[in-house]
Motif scaffolding. Structure first.
Motif, PDB file in Angstrom:
ATOM      1  N   SER A 428      14.066  55.172 -68.933  1.00  0.00           N
ATOM      2  CA  SER A 428      12.904  54.836 -69.783  1.00  0.00           C
ATOM      3  C   SER A 428      11.630  55.431 -69.172  1.00  0.00           C
ATOM      4  O   SER A 428      10.765  55.952 -69.881  1.00  0.00           O
ATOM      5  CB  SER A 428      12.767  53.321 -69.943  1.00  0.00           C
ATOM      6  N   ASP A 481      18.864  51.645 -73.457  1.00  0.00           N
ATOM      7  CA  ASP A 481      19.869  50.593 -73.485  1.00  0.00           C
ATOM      8  C   ASP A 481      21.185  51.081 -72.877  1.00  0.00           C
ATOM      9  O   ASP A 481      21.911  51.846 -73.518  1.00  0.00           O
ATOM     10  CB  ASP A 481      20.073  50.166 -74.955  1.00  0.00           C
ATOM     11  N   GLU A 482      21.456  50.657 -71.687  1.00  0.00           N
ATOM     12  CA  GLU A 482      22.742  50.901 -71.009  1.00  0.00           C
ATOM     13  C   GLU A 482      23.094  52.385 -70.876  1.00  0.00           C
ATOM     14  O   GLU A 482      24.255  52.738 -70.811  1.00  0.00           O
ATOM     15  CB  GLU A 482      23.880  50.151 -71.728  1.00  0.00           C
ATOM     16  N   ARG A 489      19.162  47.258 -69.260  1.00  0.00           N
ATOM     17  CA  ARG A 489      18.172  47.719 -70.227  1.00  0.00           C
ATOM     18  C   ARG A 489      16.858  47.901 -69.513  1.00  0.00           C
ATOM     19  O   ARG A 489      16.526  47.115 -68.626  1.00  0.00           O
ATOM     20  CB  ARG A 489      17.936  46.655 -71.309  1.00  0.00           C
ATOM     21  N   ALA A 512      21.257  43.219 -69.691  1.00  0.00           N
ATOM     22  CA  ALA A 512      21.504  43.150 -71.140  1.00  0.00           C
ATOM     23  C   ALA A 512      21.839  41.720 -71.573  1.00  0.00           C
ATOM     24  O   ALA A 512      21.505  41.310 -72.687  1.00  0.00           O
ATOM     25  CB  ALA A 512      22.622  44.107 -71.524  1.00  0.00           C
ATOM     26  N   LEU A 517      17.588  43.510 -77.266  1.00  0.00           N
ATOM     27  CA  LEU A 517      16.630  44.603 -77.435  1.00  0.00           C
ATOM     28  C   LEU A 517      15.340  44.076 -78.071  1.00  0.00           C
ATOM     29  O   LEU A 517      14.237  44.467 -77.673  1.00  0.00           O
ATOM     30  CB  LEU A 517      17.240  45.710 -78.300  1.00  0.00           C
ATOM     31  N   CYS A 520      13.331  42.363 -75.530  1.00  0.00           N
ATOM     32  CA  CYS A 520      12.655  43.333 -74.646  1.00  0.00           C
ATOM     33  C   CYS A 520      11.325  43.742 -75.271  1.00  0.00           C
ATOM     34  O   CYS A 520      10.296  43.795 -74.594  1.00  0.00           O
ATOM     35  CB  CYS A 520      13.518  44.569 -74.426  1.00  0.00           C
TER      36      CYS A 520
END
Ligand code: PHB
Length: 552
Positions: A428, A481-482, A489, A512, A517, A520
């Motif tokens: 990220s 994500d993963e 995450r 996770a 999500l 998050c």
């Protein structure tokens, strides 16, 4: 640091004098000290130190680290007020930077500060062989080439002051930026006469073995020396003589261009003082409510006076200072009298201006903090708020590299430490950093990157990655994500410098199983935004006149 011992005028504000004493002591301690240490060094009662510290903390100028207090980047707004008011770094800095590029040597600009010289700009090409000075550092005139040219203009009173200081401190022990003086030759008077006749001066290893510098003064239209520009080298590349032969003509051309600009630059538009600075009536009321007798109002108000000055606001009458700060005239007047007594303000007729001594209020120790240090306290707050690890990273080649990290709980199998690298495209942090690049460069980097999948979720197709980066650029955050590790995450947002360029990214990594999500986005994004805004605020203050290192 030399100080004057003349008694304070009757109207001087005691709490302001004591508060500045604490700031000076913290500066000498390189930015961090225990309250007990401050009390011993300043001679103030521990309870006084505590009240001063509480007030400065409320102003955003100090923070607590364990039992110690430390200066914060926000404090640099005081030095910025001086540097902005002189206009010299804004106007002459770019010339100095170009000269350093052309010569591939360090170039610095320093102003006279009583019987010393103080650096206001640095274009450093130093090759780790010698000392590098920070913006705000004070050096004794007799150890520098700048001092020789400035001393040529000293009055008899200034020479007397210098002699007194030399007698009290022959080895320059009060100047922590340089090693002690071993010789005691009194050559300054002679050297300054020579410098006046030649229009330049040379420092042949007066600071430390190997370090040599050539200085030419920059004069205003009335012939007064405003500052000196130095080219700094080392005896491994030049002798004092070969340095002069190699660079004096170019240095003189640069100084001529600087003097031309000083005469012809349009007057700077006054910049409005930011409305959120400490000192407003509402802020003062709230501070009193919150801190009670631990809030020293006279100290907060007095320091606020320094922030009335800035670009286009070099010389201000009392009325303008009162207006800019929202203080009553009588309050502003007493603060100015106090600051003048302490040497931070000078008066010419009805106008007041700041002196370079304002840089003694914490500027130099804060000027060499890299972005990672600036970010750390804000990452720590973020990690507490998120209950997950928070990190800062920069782009190096096709990788990201962690430069700061607060680990809360282990959610990764690999142990990330400062310096750890990952391929940028998969993280990220990296996606936020890549998304700031122009689309063509993004595409080129994605093509050449080693795109080995790290998990079964890792996106490796360059076309798909290009779409993801475009979405990151649009959304202002990256959620991965993963793709780095199963079960992990992470969400990241950019950190921008004052020009808007992304210089780093900050993220939170979570399990996770702990957050969906959507969670998050809902829970972590606001906390990240707050943290990034605080880091940027500090970076913009500290980076206004100082090049802040981002890669360490
Ligand atoms: C420097 O900028 O490092 C410098 C300037 C003047 C000197 C020596 C070093 O005399």
């Amino acid at each position: 640091m030399p100080t004057d011992d003349s008694p304070a005028p009757a109207e001087a504000v005691g709490p302001l004098i004591r508060g500045i004493g604490v700031l000076r002591e913290l500066t000498e301690a390189d930015g961090r000290q225990s309250p007990g240490g401050l009390s011993r060094a300043t001679g103030l009662a521990r309870s006084t130190v505590d009240r001063v510290a509480a007030t400065l903390t409320r102003m955003g100028y100090l923070r607590q680290i364990g039992r110690d207090v430390a200066l914060t980047p926000r404090l640099m707004e005081l030095g910025n007020a001086y540097l902005g008011a002189t206009g010299l770094p804004d106007l002459l800095g770019p010339h100095a930077d170009r000269l350093a590029d052309a010569l591939d040597e360090s170039v610095s600009i320093a102003v006279p500060d009583r019987d010393g010289i103080r650096f206001i700009h640095q274009a450093t090409r130093r090759r780790a062989l010698s000392l590098t000075f920070r913006i705000g550092d004070l050096l004794p005139a007799e150890r520098t080439a700048h001092g020789q040219v400035f001393a040529a203009d000293w009055t008899e009173e200034e020479w007397a002051h210098w002699r007194e200081r030399r007698a009290a401190d022959p080895q320059n022990l009060r100047f922590p930026a340089i090693p002690p003086f071993r010789q005691s030759a009194d050559f300054l008077a002679e050297a300054s006469a020579v410098a006046r006749a030649r229009g330049w001066a040379v420092d042949d290893q007066m600071i430390e073995p190997g370090l040599i510098a050539l200085v030419v003064p920059v004069r205003d239209s009335q012939g007064r020396q405003l500052c000196g520009v130095s080219v700094v080298s080392h005896t491994s590349r030049h002798s004092a003589r070969s340095l002069r032969e190699a660079v004096l003509p170019t240095l003189r051309e640069t100084v001529a261009a600087m003097e031309y600009d000083l005469r012809h630059a349009p007057p700077t538009e006054p910049v409005q003082r930011p409305a959120d600075v400490a000192g407003s009536a509402a802020w003062t009321e709230a501070s009193k409510q919150e801190l009670g007798r631990h809030f020293v109002e006279a100290l907060a108000r007095g320091l606020t006076v320094l922030t009335a000055f800035g670009p286009g606001r070099a010389e201000l009458p009392l009325t303008a200072v009162a207006e800019a700060t929202g203080l009553a005239r009588a309050t502003a007047r007493r603060a100015l009298i106090t600051l003048e007594h302490l040497g931070y303000v000078t008066a010419h007729g009805r106008e007041f201006s700041l002196t370079p001594r304002v840089l003694d209020l914490g500027f130099a120790p804060l000027a060499d903090q890299p972005l990672s240090r600036i970010a750390e306290p804000h990452l720590a707050d973020l990690a507490v708020e998120a209950q997950d690890s928070a990190s800062l990273a920069v782009l190096t080649g096709d990788d990201i590299q962690y430069t700061a990290r607060i680990a809360v709980r282990r959610v990764m199998s690999v142990n990330i430490t400062i310096g750890t690298r990952f391929p940028a495209f998969v993280t990220s942090l990296g996606r936020v950093l890549l998304a700031d690049l122009p689309p063509a460069e993004r595409a080129a980097r994605l093509q050449r990157a080693d795109r080995n999948p790290l998990t079964s979720h890792t996106v490796t197709d360059p076309a798909r990655l290009a779409q993801l980066l475009e979405a990151v650029a649009q959304d202002g955050y990256a959620l991965v994500d993963e793709e780095v590790e199963e079960g992990l995450r992470s969400i990241a947002i950019p950190v921008r410098d004052h020009t808007g360029r992304v210089v780093a990214a900050v993220n939170v990594a979570t399990h996770a199983g702990h957050r969906s999500l959507a969670q998050c986005r809902e829970e972590l994004l606001p906390a990240l935004r707050t943290a990034a805004a605080r880091i940027e605020n500090d970076l913009h203050t500290s980076g206004r006149y100082v090049r802040i290192a981002t890669a360490s």
